[in-house]
Write a protein that holds these residues in place. Structure first.
Motif, PDB file in Angstrom:
ATOM      1  N   GLY A   1       0.799  -1.219   0.000  1.00 55.61           N
ATOM      2  CA  GLY A   1       0.000   0.000   0.000  1.00 55.61           C
ATOM      3  C   GLY A   1       0.831   1.269   0.000  1.00 55.61           C
ATOM      4  O   GLY A   1       0.380   2.297   0.521  1.00 55.61           O
ATOM      5  N   ILE A   2       2.044   1.201  -0.552  1.00 53.28           N
ATOM      6  CA  ILE A   2       2.896   2.379  -0.636  1.00 53.28           C
ATOM      7  C   ILE A   2       3.363   2.539  -2.076  1.00 53.28           C
ATOM      8  O   ILE A   2       3.189   1.642  -2.907  1.00 53.28           O
ATOM      9  CB  ILE A   2       4.113   2.272   0.304  1.00 53.28           C
ATOM     10  N   SER A   3       3.977   3.673  -2.371  1.00 54.65           N
ATOM     11  CA  SER A   3       4.455   3.923  -3.724  1.00 54.65           C
ATOM     12  C   SER A   3       5.770   3.197  -3.959  1.00 54.65           C
ATOM     13  O   SER A   3       6.497   2.868  -3.015  1.00 54.65           O
ATOM     14  CB  SER A   3       4.647   5.420  -3.963  1.00 54.65           C
ATOM     15  N   ASP A   4       6.075   2.941  -5.235  1.00 56.72           N
ATOM     16  CA  ASP A   4       7.333   2.277  -5.544  1.00 56.72           C
ATOM     17  C   ASP A   4       8.533   3.137  -5.136  1.00 56.72           C
ATOM     18  O   ASP A   4       9.571   2.622  -4.726  1.00 56.72           O
ATOM     19  CB  ASP A   4       7.404   1.923  -7.031  1.00 56.72           C
ATOM     20  N   GLU A   5       8.383   4.463  -5.222  1.00 52.09           N
ATOM     21  CA  GLU A   5       9.475   5.351  -4.820  1.00 52.09           C
ATOM     22  C   GLU A   5       9.735   5.256  -3.314  1.00 52.09           C
ATOM     23  O   GLU A   5      10.890   5.238  -2.870  1.00 52.09           O
ATOM     24  CB  GLU A   5       9.134   6.796  -5.203  1.00 52.09           C
ATOM     25  N   THR A   6       8.661   5.168  -2.526  1.00 53.03           N
ATOM     26  CA  THR A   6       8.821   5.030  -1.082  1.00 53.03           C
ATOM     27  C   THR A   6       9.523   3.725  -0.731  1.00 53.03           C
ATOM     28  O   THR A   6      10.420   3.682   0.121  1.00 53.03           O
ATOM     29  CB  THR A   6       7.445   5.077  -0.385  1.00 53.03           C
ATOM     30  N   LEU A   7       9.125   2.631  -1.382  1.00 51.97           N
ATOM     31  CA  LEU A   7       9.751   1.340  -1.117  1.00 51.97           C
ATOM     32  C   LEU A   7      11.207   1.337  -1.548  1.00 51.97           C
ATOM     33  O   LEU A   7      12.075   0.796  -0.858  1.00 51.97           O
ATOM     34  CB  LEU A   7       8.986   0.227  -1.845  1.00 51.97           C
ATOM     35  N   ARG A   8      11.502   1.984  -2.682  1.00 53.91           N
ATOM     36  CA  ARG A   8      12.879   2.038  -3.172  1.00 53.91           C
ATOM     37  C   ARG A   8      13.779   2.790  -2.195  1.00 53.91           C
ATOM     38  O   ARG A   8      14.917   2.392  -1.944  1.00 53.91           O
ATOM     39  CB  ARG A   8      12.924   2.694  -4.548  1.00 53.91           C
ATOM     40  N   LYS A   9      13.257   3.888  -1.643  1.00 50.58           N
ATOM     41  CA  LYS A   9      14.046   4.652  -0.684  1.00 50.58           C
ATOM     42  C   LYS A   9      14.209   3.904   0.640  1.00 50.58           C
ATOM     43  O   LYS A   9      15.253   3.981   1.289  1.00 50.58           O
ATOM     44  CB  LYS A   9      13.380   6.007  -0.425  1.00 50.58           C
ATOM     45  N   LYS A  10      13.159   3.169   1.036  1.00 53.35           N
ATOM     46  CA  LYS A  10      13.218   2.433   2.301  1.00 53.35           C
ATOM     47  C   LYS A  10      14.216   1.292   2.236  1.00 53.35           C
ATOM     48  O   LYS A  10      14.954   1.042   3.197  1.00 53.35           O
ATOM     49  CB  LYS A  10      11.827   1.892   2.646  1.00 53.35           C
ATOM     50  N   TRP A  11      14.239   0.585   1.104  1.00 51.41           N
ATOM     51  CA  TRP A  11      15.081  -0.596   0.986  1.00 51.41           C
ATOM     52  C   TRP A  11      16.080  -0.419  -0.157  1.00 51.41           C
ATOM     53  O   TRP A  11      16.022  -1.112  -1.163  1.00 51.41           O
ATOM     54  CB  TRP A  11      14.248  -1.852   0.758  1.00 51.41           C
ATOM     55  N   SER A  12      16.975   0.506   0.011  1.00 51.23           N
ATOM     56  CA  SER A  12      18.062   0.626  -0.957  1.00 51.23           C
ATOM     57  C   SER A  12      18.955  -0.607  -0.844  1.00 51.23           C
ATOM     58  O   SER A  12      18.876  -1.369   0.129  1.00 51.23           O
ATOM     59  CB  SER A  12      18.884   1.888  -0.689  1.00 51.23           C
ATOM     60  N   ALA A  13      19.812  -0.802  -1.845  1.00 48.68           N
ATOM     61  CA  ALA A  13      20.678  -1.982  -1.846  1.00 48.68           C
ATOM     62  C   ALA A  13      21.540  -2.039  -0.592  1.00 48.68           C
ATOM     63  O   ALA A  13      21.718  -3.102   0.019  1.00 48.68           O
ATOM     64  CB  ALA A  13      21.553  -1.985  -3.097  1.00 48.68           C
ATOM     65  N   ARG A  14      22.052  -0.872  -0.174  1.00 51.41           N
ATOM     66  CA  ARG A  14      22.917  -0.851   1.014  1.00 51.41           C
ATOM     67  C   ARG A  14      22.121  -1.198   2.267  1.00 51.41           C
ATOM     68  O   ARG A  14      22.597  -1.963   3.128  1.00 51.41           O
ATOM     69  CB  ARG A  14      23.565   0.525   1.153  1.00 51.41           C
ATOM     70  N   VAL A  15      20.921  -0.647   2.405  1.00 47.63           N
ATOM     71  CA  VAL A  15      20.102  -0.927   3.592  1.00 47.63           C
ATOM     72  C   VAL A  15      19.723  -2.398   3.651  1.00 47.63           C
ATOM     73  O   VAL A  15      19.758  -3.038   4.712  1.00 47.63           O
ATOM     74  CB  VAL A  15      18.842  -0.033   3.600  1.00 47.63           C
ATOM     75  N   LEU A  16      19.348  -2.965   2.507  1.00 46.22           N
ATOM     76  CA  LEU A  16      18.987  -4.386   2.461  1.00 46.22           C
ATOM     77  C   LEU A  16      20.143  -5.259   2.923  1.00 46.22           C
ATOM     78  O   LEU A  16      19.978  -6.156   3.760  1.00 46.22           O
ATOM     79  CB  LEU A  16      18.568  -4.778   1.043  1.00 46.22           C
ATOM     80  N   GLU A  17      21.310  -5.030   2.363  1.00 43.53           N
ATOM     81  CA  GLU A  17      22.460  -5.859   2.714  1.00 43.53           C
ATOM     82  C   GLU A  17      22.813  -5.711   4.186  1.00 43.53           C
ATOM     83  O   GLU A  17      23.089  -6.693   4.874  1.00 43.53           O
ATOM     84  CB  GLU A  17      23.661  -5.480   1.840  1.00 43.53           C
ATOM     85  N   ARG A  18      22.781  -4.470   4.681  1.00 47.97           N
ATOM     86  CA  ARG A  18      23.152  -4.246   6.071  1.00 47.97           C
ATOM     87  C   ARG A  18      22.166  -4.926   7.017  1.00 47.97           C
ATOM     88  O   ARG A  18      22.558  -5.542   8.010  1.00 47.97           O
ATOM     89  CB  ARG A  18      23.214  -2.744   6.343  1.00 47.97           C
ATOM     90  N   ARG A  19      20.877  -4.831   6.708  1.00 44.24           N
ATOM     91  CA  ARG A  19      19.842  -5.415   7.582  1.00 44.24           C
ATOM     92  C   ARG A  19      19.966  -6.942   7.613  1.00 44.24           C
ATOM     93  O   ARG A  19      19.941  -7.558   8.678  1.00 44.24           O
ATOM     94  CB  ARG A  19      18.468  -5.014   7.075  1.00 44.24           C
ATOM     95  N   LEU A  20      20.090  -7.555   6.445  1.00 46.43           N
ATOM     96  CA  LEU A  20      20.097  -9.012   6.398  1.00 46.43           C
ATOM     97  C   LEU A  20      21.437  -9.580   6.838  1.00 46.43           C
ATOM     98  O   LEU A  20      21.500 -10.676   7.396  1.00 46.43           O
ATOM     99  CB  LEU A  20      19.724  -9.477   4.995  1.00 46.43           C
ATOM    100  N   GLU A  21      22.529  -8.858   6.595  1.00 45.04           N
ATOM    101  CA  GLU A  21      23.822  -9.322   7.105  1.00 45.04           C
ATOM    102  C   GLU A  21      23.831  -9.309   8.631  1.00 45.04           C
ATOM    103  O   GLU A  21      24.405 -10.186   9.271  1.00 45.04           O
ATOM    104  CB  GLU A  21      24.946  -8.426   6.569  1.00 45.04           C
ATOM    105  N   ARG A  22      23.193  -8.277   9.222  1.00 46.09           N
ATOM    106  CA  ARG A  22      23.118  -8.214  10.671  1.00 46.09           C
ATOM    107  C   ARG A  22      22.323  -9.395  11.219  1.00 46.09           C
ATOM    108  O   ARG A  22      22.685  -9.973  12.238  1.00 46.09           O
ATOM    109  CB  ARG A  22      22.483  -6.901  11.108  1.00 46.09           C
ATOM    110  N   ARG A  23      21.262  -9.765  10.518  1.00 40.97           N
ATOM    111  CA  ARG A  23      20.465 -10.909  10.977  1.00 40.97           C
ATOM    112  C   ARG A  23      21.281 -12.194  10.905  1.00 40.97           C
ATOM    113  O   ARG A  23      21.286 -12.990  11.836  1.00 40.97           O
ATOM    114  CB  ARG A  23      19.206 -11.047  10.125  1.00 40.97           C
TER     115      ARG A  23
END
Length: 368
Positions: free
Chosen positions: A118-140
């Motif tokens: 229920g959000i825009s593609d631009e909002t999702l892109r900013k929320k989960w940039s490549a760097r943020v994704l890698e950092r979040r999942l690497e931490r897990r």
């Protein structure tokens, strides 16, 4: 004269313009950008790793939901319930990150991924940039690799309780008469595969035969028996039945755990409350076996004395279906998941009794 090349993306022929630098492999900047978007990085996770991570997160969420249900029935305070909510929020954020990364590696558009949220593609892109994704999942992943973390599928033994070391076969010379250490209420629920391997390991420690004896009886190799006991392999039902029979136990006791370990819910194909109560009793016995068959007093202690000793003894020794809060506390003390047994509990409480005139050995007290 400049040689003609074929574009590495659209495969059209083009004549690269002269100039310094490496030879051009794309006909236009548009093709170059499209190729870079489509190609995953060299170290991009595989489909299998995405699947395993998402399943792990889902299993964690299910265990946290079970823990929340148990906390509600135990009457814990609102702050404790909110702590459950915060923990589940973290898992849900990890789930979103893992699914978004899987979608991007599979070349799914941001618009398609954003629509269910229920959000825009631009909002999702900013929320989960490549760097943020890698950092979040690497931490897990790094948190899951800590020594204190419980492996997702390996065997887990009760603290300070004798048992095989993870990844090693049980010692055939181990003294099977040693009294298990007291249970602890701090340990969380175990997966169905862990419960099954723990139950089989307990039976193996209680019998005098060797791995070779079990293997010969089941028609498999000793190394395969060892992997079954460690939780590395999920045995078929004929193999499970043969191992249980060789250990002198009734195979039906392990059937509920075997079904759960293979992704099948408990069997609720019953037509009367009596049949449901029998299946409920069998399920509790299987959990009791996986916990090394502790005395009722130890279970009362593991449940922080919220369980009644008479109720525990009645459930373990008779076909008796207590109320739901007692069931939740008992199953949790045995490190099972209350949601797995709820269909049988509900059927035993709501289905019609056996027709008048049929022989029935169950007493009215069997249903609380």
């Amino acid at each position: 004269m400049t040689a003609t090349r074929r574009c590495a993306y659209c495969r059209r022929s083009f004549t690269p313009k002269g100039g310094p630098g490496r030879p051009k492999v794309y006909c236009t900047p548009i093709c170059r950008a499209a190729a870079h978007r489509k190609a995953p990085p060299d170290d991009a996770p595989s489909d299998a790793s995405h699947h395993e991570l998402i399943v792990e997160i889902a299993e964690t969420l299910r265990m946290q939901a079970d823990s929340l249900i148990a906390s509600v029935h135990e009457g814990q305070g609102s702050s404790e319930l909110l702590n459950h909510r915060v923990a589940m929020d973290r898992q849900l954020d990890d789930l979103e990150a893992a699914v978004v990364r899987r979608g991007r590696v599979a070349d799914e558009s941001w618009q398609a991924l954003a629509a269910p949220l229920g959000i825009s593609d631009e909002t999702l892109r900013k929320k989960w940039s490549a760097r943020v994704l890698e950092r979040r999942l690497e931490r897990r992943v790094s948190n899951s690799a800590e020594p204190s973390a419980r492996p997702p599928d390996g065997p887990v033994f009760l603290p300070r309780q004798r048992g095989a070391v993870v990844g090693q076969p049980a010692d055939p010379c181990e003294d099977s008469t040693t009294t298990p250490a007291p249970l602890t209420g701090d340990a969380g629920p175990r997966t169905a595969r862990q419960l099954l391997s723990a139950a089989l390991s307990h039976l193996r420690r209680c019998q005098d035969g060797s791995l070779r004896t079990l293997a010969d009886h089941a028609g498999i190799t000793p190394s395969y028996v060892s992997r079954v006991l460690s939780g590395e392999r999920r045995p078929s039902w004929p193999v499970t039945r043969a191992i249980v029979e060789c250990c002198g136990e009734e195979p039906a006791v392990l059937y509920p755990l075997w079904r759960l370990a293979h992704g099948q819910p408990v069997d609720v194909r019953v037509v009367t409350a009596e049949q449901a109560a029998l299946e409920f009793h069998r399920f509790i016995r299987s959990l009791h076996l996986a916990a090394d068959r502790p005395d009722p007093g130890l279970l009362v202690h593991a449940g922080n004395h919220t369980l009644c000793l008479a109720d525990v003894d009645q459930v373990l020794t008779h076909v008796y279906v207590p109320d739901w809060p007692t069931t939740v506390r008992l199953v949790s003390a045995l490190r099972g998941r209350p949601t797995d047994v709820r269909p049988l509990w509900h059927a035993a409480r709501t289905l019609p009794p056996r027709p008048v005139g049929d022989r029935c050995s169950l007493q009215a007290a069997s249903f609380g």
